[in-house]
Design a protein around this motif. Structure first.
Motif, PDB file in Angstrom:
ATOM      1  N   ILE A  22       0.879  -1.159   0.000  1.00 29.60           N
ATOM      2  CA  ILE A  22       0.000   0.000   0.000  1.00 29.60           C
ATOM      3  C   ILE A  22       0.918   1.210   0.000  1.00 29.60           C
ATOM      4  CG2 ILE A  22      -1.767   1.245   1.290  1.00 29.60           C
ATOM      5  CD1 ILE A  22      -2.282  -1.769   2.502  1.00 29.60           C
ATOM      6  N   SER A  23       0.853   2.001  -1.039  1.00 30.74           N
ATOM      7  CA  SER A  23       1.782   3.103  -1.255  1.00 30.74           C
ATOM      8  C   SER A  23       1.507   4.283  -0.343  1.00 30.74           C
ATOM      9  CB  SER A  23       1.679   3.593  -2.704  1.00 30.74           C
ATOM     10  OG  SER A  23       1.892   2.540  -3.597  1.00 30.74           O
ATOM     11  N   TRP A  37      -8.260  -2.756   2.124  1.00 27.63           N
ATOM     12  CA  TRP A  37      -6.986  -3.263   1.623  1.00 27.63           C
ATOM     13  C   TRP A  37      -6.932  -4.733   1.992  1.00 27.63           C
ATOM     14  CZ3 TRP A  37      -4.637   1.490   4.364  1.00 27.63           C
ATOM     15  CH2 TRP A  37      -4.691   2.608   3.517  1.00 27.63           C
ATOM     16  N   LEU A  38      -6.789  -5.607   1.004  1.00 29.13           N
ATOM     17  CA  LEU A  38      -6.831  -7.049   1.219  1.00 29.13           C
ATOM     18  C   LEU A  38      -5.432  -7.647   1.367  1.00 29.13           C
ATOM     19  CD1 LEU A  38      -9.498  -8.102  -1.440  1.00 29.13           C
ATOM     20  CD2 LEU A  38      -9.833  -7.789   1.013  1.00 29.13           C
ATOM     21  N   SER A  39      -5.363  -8.747   2.118  1.00 22.03           N
ATOM     22  CA  SER A  39      -4.144  -9.551   2.132  1.00 22.03           C
ATOM     23  C   SER A  39      -4.037 -10.246   0.779  1.00 22.03           C
ATOM     24  CB  SER A  39      -4.198 -10.568   3.275  1.00 22.03           C
ATOM     25  OG  SER A  39      -5.219 -11.517   3.062  1.00 22.03           O
ATOM     26  N   GLY A  42      -6.654 -12.717   0.173  1.00 22.84           N
ATOM     27  CA  GLY A  42      -8.015 -12.230   0.367  1.00 22.84           C
ATOM     28  C   GLY A  42      -8.627 -12.713   1.671  1.00 22.84           C
ATOM     29  N   GLU A  43      -7.864 -13.452   2.466  1.00 26.14           N
ATOM     30  CA  GLU A  43      -8.352 -14.002   3.736  1.00 26.14           C
ATOM     31  C   GLU A  43      -8.660 -12.900   4.755  1.00 26.14           C
ATOM     32  OE1 GLU A  43      -9.698 -17.094   5.936  1.00 26.14           O
ATOM     33  OE2 GLU A  43      -8.654 -17.433   4.054  1.00 26.14           O
ATOM     34  N   PHE A  44      -7.837 -11.850   4.766  1.00 23.22           N
ATOM     35  CA  PHE A  44      -8.013 -10.750   5.713  1.00 23.22           C
ATOM     36  C   PHE A  44      -8.184  -9.442   4.955  1.00 23.22           C
ATOM     37  CE2 PHE A  44      -5.742 -13.907   8.198  1.00 23.22           C
ATOM     38  CZ  PHE A  44      -6.448 -13.901   9.395  1.00 23.22           C
ATOM     39  N   ALA A  45      -8.882  -8.504   5.592  1.00 22.41           N
ATOM     40  CA  ALA A  45      -9.070  -7.177   5.020  1.00 22.41           C
ATOM     41  C   ALA A  45      -8.855  -6.140   6.107  1.00 22.41           C
ATOM     42  CB  ALA A  45     -10.477  -7.039   4.435  1.00 22.41           C
ATOM     43  N   TYR A 119       5.995   1.911   2.966  1.00 23.12           N
ATOM     44  CA  TYR A 119       4.736   1.338   2.503  1.00 23.12           C
ATOM     45  C   TYR A 119       4.048   0.631   3.663  1.00 23.12           C
ATOM     46  CZ  TYR A 119       7.205  -3.157   2.432  1.00 23.12           C
ATOM     47  OH  TYR A 119       7.913  -4.275   2.786  1.00 23.12           O
ATOM     48  N   ALA A 120       2.803   0.245   3.434  1.00 22.81           N
ATOM     49  CA  ALA A 120       2.039  -0.581   4.372  1.00 22.81           C
ATOM     50  C   ALA A 120       1.649  -1.852   3.644  1.00 22.81           C
ATOM     51  CB  ALA A 120       0.792   0.163   4.858  1.00 22.81           C
ATOM     52  N   ALA A 121       1.258  -2.884   4.411  1.00 25.59           N
ATOM     53  CA  ALA A 121       0.802  -4.132   3.798  1.00 25.59           C
ATOM     54  C   ALA A 121      -0.120  -4.873   4.754  1.00 25.59           C
ATOM     55  CB  ALA A 121       1.986  -5.022   3.419  1.00 25.59           C
TER      56      ALA A 121
END
Length: 152
Positions: A22-23, A37-39, A42-45, A119-121
């Motif tokens: 995630i910029s 924002w998904l993992s 798609g398991e986590f958001a 960044y984030a993730a």
């Protein structure tokens, strides 16, 4: 006599995690369409979840592939924000929640920005991280637990 370093010939196994970075400058807005924002799996958001019928939102991480969307972590606890509020990873690496109802800002990871957030993730483990250019986690939701224990 030739010496051979046999340790270099042994197989080397690593585990890695795929990131959807995630910029800096990215933001989410609390609204009815569940933008998140998904993992990678798609398991986590990570994003805003509407709580109850009064229209308040909580900034949270949840299981995304089950119908109940069980929340596993939250940033603002019982302090719900209104529709239109935002969470932003600013261009300078600040991670903040902007509550439009009362015009306040809550820094979620204030100290991390000073150490060079790049960044984030949202990870497949359920951990949301802020990382530097070397992929070192500077802040992570796992270090600020709420009341849910995740399988990993």
């Amino acid at each position: 006599m030739v010496l051979v370093d046999v340790s270099a010939q042994q197989p080397f196994h690593t585990t890695s995690q795929t990131y959807n970075n995630i910029s800096l400058g990215s933001a989410l807005t609390a609204q009815d369409d569940d933008t998140s924002w998904l993992s990678p799996s798609g398991e986590f958001a990570f994003g805003f979840q509407k709580i109850g019928n009064d229209g308040g939102f909580i900034l949270a991480i949840w299981f995304n592939k089950i119908p109940e969307r069980s929340i596993v972590w939250s940033a603002n606890g019982n302090n719900l924000v209104q529709k239109g509020s935002t969470v932003e990873l600013t261009a300078d690496g600040q991670f903040m929640l902007n509550d439009i109802a009362n015009g306040t800002q809550m820094f979620i990871a204030e100290q991390a920005a000073a150490t060079g957030v790049a960044y984030a993730a949202m990870l497949d483990s359920g951990n949301f991280v802020l990382a530097n250019r070397n992929s070192t986690n500077l802040w992570e939701s796992f270090n600020h637990p709420t009341d849910t224990i995740l399988p990993t």
